[in-house]
Motif scaffolding. Sequence first.
Motif, PDB file in Angstrom:
ATOM      1  N   ILE A   1       0.827  -1.208   0.000  1.00 16.04           N
ATOM      2  CA  ILE A   1       0.000   0.000   0.000  1.00 16.04           C
ATOM      3  C   ILE A   1       0.859   1.256   0.000  1.00 16.04           C
ATOM      4  CG2 ILE A   1      -1.753   1.293   1.251  1.00 16.04           C
ATOM      5  CD1 ILE A   1      -2.722  -1.399   2.355  1.00 16.04           C
ATOM      6  N   MET A   2       1.898   1.204   0.838  1.00 18.79           N
ATOM      7  CA  MET A   2       2.796   2.355   0.901  1.00 18.79           C
ATOM      8  C   MET A   2       3.451   2.582  -0.462  1.00 18.79           C
ATOM      9  SD  MET A   2       4.558   3.163   4.377  1.00 18.79           S
ATOM     10  CE  MET A   2       4.731   4.670   3.569  1.00 18.79           C
ATOM     11  N   ALA A   3       3.864   1.472  -1.089  1.00 15.19           N
ATOM     12  CA  ALA A   3       4.525   1.611  -2.382  1.00 15.19           C
ATOM     13  C   ALA A   3       3.589   2.269  -3.386  1.00 15.19           C
ATOM     14  CB  ALA A   3       4.969   0.247  -2.885  1.00 15.19           C
ATOM     15  N   PHE A   4       2.323   1.864  -3.335  1.00 11.79           N
ATOM     16  CA  PHE A   4       1.333   2.446  -4.240  1.00 11.79           C
ATOM     17  C   PHE A   4       1.211   3.950  -4.061  1.00 11.79           C
ATOM     18  CE2 PHE A   4      -2.370   3.052  -6.676  1.00 11.79           C
ATOM     19  CZ  PHE A   4      -3.284   3.778  -5.932  1.00 11.79           C
ATOM     20  N   PHE A   5       1.064   4.370  -2.816  1.00  6.71           N
ATOM     21  CA  PHE A   5       0.896   5.802  -2.599  1.00  6.71           C
ATOM     22  C   PHE A   5       2.162   6.590  -2.874  1.00  6.71           C
ATOM     23  CE2 PHE A   5      -3.339   6.390  -1.451  1.00  6.71           C
ATOM     24  CZ  PHE A   5      -3.772   5.252  -0.774  1.00  6.71           C
ATOM     25  N   LEU A   6       3.296   5.972  -2.565  1.00  5.39           N
ATOM     26  CA  LEU A   6       4.539   6.677  -2.867  1.00  5.39           C
ATOM     27  C   LEU A   6       4.735   6.804  -4.380  1.00  5.39           C
ATOM     28  CD1 LEU A   6       6.978   5.323  -0.144  1.00  5.39           C
ATOM     29  CD2 LEU A   6       6.007   7.600  -0.373  1.00  5.39           C
ATOM     30  N   ALA A   7       4.300   5.782  -5.098  1.00  5.79           N
ATOM     31  CA  ALA A   7       4.400   5.876  -6.554  1.00  5.79           C
ATOM     32  C   ALA A   7       3.531   7.013  -7.063  1.00  5.79           C
ATOM     33  CB  ALA A   7       3.967   4.557  -7.182  1.00  5.79           C
ATOM     34  N   GLU A   8       2.356   7.147  -6.475  1.00  6.04           N
ATOM     35  CA  GLU A   8       1.488   8.269  -6.839  1.00  6.04           C
ATOM     36  C   GLU A   8       2.169   9.585  -6.535  1.00  6.04           C
ATOM     37  OE1 GLU A   8      -3.108   7.317  -5.916  1.00  6.04           O
ATOM     38  OE2 GLU A   8      -2.449   9.409  -5.795  1.00  6.04           O
ATOM     39  N   GLY A   9       2.765   9.638  -5.345  1.00  7.93           N
ATOM     40  CA  GLY A   9       3.472  10.863  -4.952  1.00  7.93           C
ATOM     41  C   GLY A   9       4.577  11.196  -5.940  1.00  7.93           C
ATOM     42  N   LEU A  10       5.269  10.136  -6.381  1.00  7.97           N
ATOM     43  CA  LEU A  10       6.349  10.331  -7.345  1.00  7.97           C
ATOM     44  C   LEU A  10       5.794  10.881  -8.653  1.00  7.97           C
ATOM     45  CD1 LEU A  10       9.395   9.746  -8.013  1.00  7.97           C
ATOM     46  CD2 LEU A  10       8.614   7.585  -8.944  1.00  7.97           C
ATOM     47  N   ALA A  11       4.691  10.271  -9.108  1.00  9.75           N
ATOM     48  CA  ALA A  11       4.091  10.700 -10.372  1.00  9.75           C
ATOM     49  C   ALA A  11       3.636  12.154 -10.299  1.00  9.75           C
ATOM     50  CB  ALA A  11       2.918   9.787 -10.717  1.00  9.75           C
ATOM     51  N   VAL A  12       2.987  12.483  -9.189  1.00 11.29           N
ATOM     52  CA  VAL A  12       2.537  13.874  -9.012  1.00 11.29           C
ATOM     53  C   VAL A  12       3.740  14.813  -9.013  1.00 11.29           C
ATOM     54  CG1 VAL A  12       1.567  15.502  -7.349  1.00 11.29           C
ATOM     55  CG2 VAL A  12       0.391  13.365  -7.828  1.00 11.29           C
ATOM     56  N   GLY A  13       4.797  14.416  -8.311  1.00 11.37           N
ATOM     57  CA  GLY A  13       5.997  15.241  -8.242  1.00 11.37           C
ATOM     58  C   GLY A  13       6.602  15.459  -9.622  1.00 11.37           C
ATOM     59  N   LEU A  14       6.696  14.364 -10.388  1.00  9.21           N
ATOM     60  CA  LEU A  14       7.281  14.478 -11.722  1.00  9.21           C
ATOM     61  C   LEU A  14       6.442  15.383 -12.618  1.00  9.21           C
ATOM     62  CD1 LEU A  14       8.496  10.877 -12.597  1.00  9.21           C
ATOM     63  CD2 LEU A  14       9.852  12.973 -12.705  1.00  9.21           C
ATOM     64  N   ALA A  15       5.141  15.092 -12.635  1.00  9.17           N
ATOM     65  CA  ALA A  15       4.259  15.877 -13.501  1.00  9.17           C
ATOM     66  C   ALA A  15       4.267  17.343 -13.094  1.00  9.17           C
ATOM     67  CB  ALA A  15       2.847  15.311 -13.445  1.00  9.17           C
ATOM     68  N   GLY A  16       4.109  17.569 -11.787  1.00  5.39           N
ATOM     69  CA  GLY A  16       4.089  18.941 -11.303  1.00  5.39           C
ATOM     70  C   GLY A  16       5.396  19.649 -11.539  1.00  5.39           C
ATOM     71  N   GLY A  17       6.494  18.924 -11.345  1.00  3.00           N
ATOM     72  CA  GLY A  17       7.808  19.519 -11.534  1.00  3.00           C
ATOM     73  C   GLY A  17       8.024  19.941 -12.982  1.00  3.00           C
ATOM     74  N   LEU A  18       7.659  19.046 -13.917  1.00  6.01           N
ATOM     75  CA  LEU A  18       7.839  19.361 -15.335  1.00  6.01           C
ATOM     76  C   LEU A  18       6.962  20.537 -15.747  1.00  6.01           C
ATOM     77  CD1 LEU A  18       8.024  15.782 -16.849  1.00  6.01           C
ATOM     78  CD2 LEU A  18       9.747  17.559 -17.087  1.00  6.01           C
ATOM     79  N   LEU A  19       5.714  20.464 -15.319  1.00  5.60           N
ATOM     80  CA  LEU A  19       4.769  21.528 -15.649  1.00  5.60           C
ATOM     81  C   LEU A  19       5.246  22.860 -15.061  1.00  5.60           C
ATOM     82  CD1 LEU A  19       2.076  21.514 -17.141  1.00  5.60           C
ATOM     83  CD2 LEU A  19       0.929  21.502 -14.932  1.00  5.60           C
ATOM     84  N   GLY A  20       5.675  22.785 -13.796  1.00  8.88           N
ATOM     85  CA  GLY A  20       6.134  23.996 -13.121  1.00  8.88           C
ATOM     86  C   GLY A  20       7.349  24.593 -13.791  1.00  8.88           C
ATOM     87  N   PHE A  21       8.264  23.723 -14.213  1.00  5.85           N
ATOM     88  CA  PHE A  21       9.459  24.245 -14.877  1.00  5.85           C
ATOM     89  C   PHE A  21       9.083  24.935 -16.178  1.00  5.85           C
ATOM     90  CE2 PHE A  21      13.821  24.700 -15.720  1.00  5.85           C
ATOM     91  CZ  PHE A  21      14.004  24.485 -17.074  1.00  5.85           C
ATOM     92  N   ALA A  22       8.183  24.293 -16.934  1.00  2.00           N
ATOM     93  CA  ALA A  22       7.754  24.914 -18.193  1.00  2.00           C
ATOM     94  C   ALA A  22       7.133  26.282 -17.924  1.00  2.00           C
ATOM     95  CB  ALA A  22       6.761  23.999 -18.899  1.00  2.00           C
ATOM     96  N   ALA A  23       6.278  26.338 -16.887  1.00  2.00           N
ATOM     97  CA  ALA A  23       5.654  27.616 -16.541  1.00  2.00           C
ATOM     98  C   ALA A  23       6.695  28.636 -16.128  1.00  2.00           C
ATOM     99  CB  ALA A  23       4.633  27.402 -15.416  1.00  2.00           C
ATOM    100  N   SER A  24       7.736  28.178 -15.436  1.00  2.00           N
ATOM    101  CA  SER A  24       8.744  29.119 -14.955  1.00  2.00           C
ATOM    102  C   SER A  24       9.481  29.767 -16.119  1.00  2.00           C
ATOM    103  CB  SER A  24       9.746  28.427 -14.024  1.00  2.00           C
ATOM    104  OG  SER A  24      10.697  27.698 -14.764  1.00  2.00           O
ATOM    105  N   LEU A  25       9.595  29.043 -17.233  1.00  2.75           N
ATOM    106  CA  LEU A  25      10.249  29.635 -18.395  1.00  2.75           C
ATOM    107  C   LEU A  25       9.471  30.862 -18.853  1.00  2.75           C
ATOM    108  CD1 LEU A  25      11.150  26.445 -20.461  1.00  2.75           C
ATOM    109  CD2 LEU A  25      12.663  27.828 -19.064  1.00  2.75           C
ATOM    110  N   PHE A  26       8.128  30.718 -18.850  1.00  2.69           N
ATOM    111  CA  PHE A  26       7.301  31.859 -19.242  1.00  2.69           C
ATOM    112  C   PHE A  26       7.362  32.984 -18.226  1.00  2.69           C
ATOM    113  CE2 PHE A  26       5.500  30.575 -23.080  1.00  2.69           C
ATOM    114  CZ  PHE A  26       5.250  29.216 -23.039  1.00  2.69           C
ATOM    115  N   ILE A  27       7.275  32.603 -16.952  1.00  7.58           N
ATOM    116  CA  ILE A  27       7.250  33.620 -15.903  1.00  7.58           C
ATOM    117  C   ILE A  27       8.530  34.438 -15.896  1.00  7.58           C
ATOM    118  CG2 ILE A  27       7.102  34.056 -13.429  1.00  7.58           C
ATOM    119  CD1 ILE A  27       5.433  31.583 -13.138  1.00  7.58           C
TER     120      ILE A  27
END
Lengths: 364, 418
Positions: free
Chosen positions: B337-363
């Motif tokens: 169960i922990m692995a499942f949620f941590l994987a989700e956390g990882l996915a959210v982190g990756l997606a958010g990080g990439l999206l955020g970096f792209a946005a930062s280029l504009f900002i």
Amino acid sequence: MRRRGRRAFLRFLARSLAVRKGRTALAWASVSLAVGLLAVMTQITLGIREKLGAELRAYGANIIVARENLSDGSVAAIRAIPDVEEADGQVYARLRAGGRGVEAVGLDLQLLAAGGALIEGRLPAAPGEVLAGSRLREALDLTAGRVVAVECGGRRARLLVTGFIERGGEEDRALFLSPANARSLAGRPAGVSAVLVRARPGEVEAVGARIRAILPGASVKTLRQVAGAEENLLRKIRLLLLLATAAVLLVSALGVASSVGASLLERRVEVGLMMAMGATRREIARFFRAEAALVGLAGGLGGFLIAGPVADAISRAAFETDLASSPLVLPASLAAGLALSTFASLLPLQKGLAVDPAAVLRGE
Amino acid sequence: MNRIVLLRVMRKSFLNRKRAAVLRVISVAAGTAVAASLLAISLDISGKVSAELRAFGANIVIDPKVEGLAGVIEEKRTLREEDLAKAKTIFWRHNIRGLTPFLFARGDVAAAGARSRVDIVGTWYEKYLPLPGEAGTFRAGVKTVAPWWTIEGAWPDTGGEVLVGVSLAEKIGMSRGETLLLDGRVFRVAGLLATGGAEDDRIVMDLTELQEIRGQAGEISKVLVSALATPMDDFAARDPETMSPAEKEKWYCTAYVTSIARQLEGVFEGSSARPIWPIAATEGRLLERLQLLIYFLALAALAASVLGVSAAWVTSLLHRAGEIALMKAVGGARSEIMAFFLAEGLAVGLAGGLLGFAASLFISSYIGLQVFESGFAQRAALLPVAVGCAVLVSLAGTFLPVLRAVRARPAGALRGGA
């Protein structure tokens, strides 16, 4: 509300906050951090003009005033004009030394030294001592400690060279001495030849106009080299800080909204319970708004307490001076915390109130 | 059998929470965007402000070297105009932003019926120099070292035109459009020059024309240089002659104004190049102060990102207690169960990080354009940093709440209570 009801309300409120210490603490921390961050950035943005302005002073005067007979009183009068940061008189004398013409400038020697030039030797202290521009070292074959014979309008004098100054401009061919010395050489009983004025960046034109008004007939020139560039630089730095603060504000608001809002959403069971006990929607809303307000005020206070030392530390590290603290910071922080918390809870509150008590109590 | 059910529960959990997951990604992205933007700005601000400070004028002056007897008898030495092109061959050539020569002379002016002796200075208004060994040209001229020169009228653009300083113009009764006689030649006053400085008492003309009148072809009196310089520190203040070879190389390879001046001295024959200290020293101090301020901005950025991501933490696991309990009830092990949620956390982190970096280029581009009229340099190196931080913070935020929820007893959670 009846008095009994109000006391019950407050007790309920206090218990509620105490029971969910973890969640409350998280919400409070979130508001504190947001308010603290905003307070620091706002204080820095507002104070940057003054801080950088102090640094820009080293660029020197941005207005030069000249007239045939400028009295010492006129220097004081200029200094009294609002937005004038500094006004210093200078006395000019044209000397002859070593068979050539040399400019002598009588001015405040401490100011000269503070102006960023490179000085070798020491500043003139006694009457009859001068500081020579570095190019005169070769032109007049001078060294520190040597005496140079000068002549001005028939008056002769022997001046002791105490050192050399290098600024990189034409002044490097001039002699610098005290105003009194320059006056006696030039045969002027009193007064100054010109006044170098430093007006606050952005107010240069206005100050120039005031000077013209109080000294009719004087030539008042803006030293454009300094004036324009300063204003431009300050404007840009301020804009940068403003935009950065806005960005941080947005993210802070999001963070607070989530923290405060989410904790409301999870309390649907409580809401159901309160409804089942007979509370109206309005009473419940009031209760939660009061909670949000308390957390918001407490967060505002927390933010204020963090922001004070942090902003001071940054100011001292970057500018070696303290930030002028305003009495407005505390009420502003409290208000900001309140506002953040209240707005953050608006939408979740609406959603949280739309519960069917029976369903929620059943555990759905 | 239980395994399949477990996986199905997990899949449902993930899909049901699509909206929540999107919100989490946005929170992480927002925090990362602001943090990455401010970091990018803090890394480049020094260069931008340095370029702004060039508006205060030249920070290096090159004069003919006058020593010994030559100085005493005031032998007029000059520099060579041809050396000017070599200024863009020094080690720090890319830091040279402006350059202009001056030739000083005195002449007789006849205007409005009166004659007077005036100071004349010849210079370039705007001239494009070829870059040695490279394509393209370098813009030189007085407009690059004295951008504050204000002309009432127009800059001379054809031969036979001059600028007259406002104070001098008043003294000799000249205004623009009129003609004057300079050393017997006719010149038209294209405009009046107002600076507040010494130029207000002079006649300014094209360098080549003045050289021609005076028979001083190829000679100049002085050069002003505007260079991007690193603030001075204790190391730079030392006399280079006292440095060891290693130290001297370090000094040479740092853009101290003294180092640039020394290199310029090397290409101008018979010259002495010095920093203009009131300008150079002040801008050094200004840069230092602003740099410190901007490091603080970067810290604020980090704090902002923590705030943004904390939003993700809080929204993430509020409704999860029930699901976690369900997973345990169908036989899921804690670690799974922990692995499942941590994987989700990882996915959210990756997606958010990439999206955020792209946005930062504009900002950061937007802020750069608004403030400095040029974007900030985009550094690819910030991408792994941004994403890495986003992932770390997302995982950190996921870990503890999940651990707690996983340890709780399933029955209570399944009932919907606390």
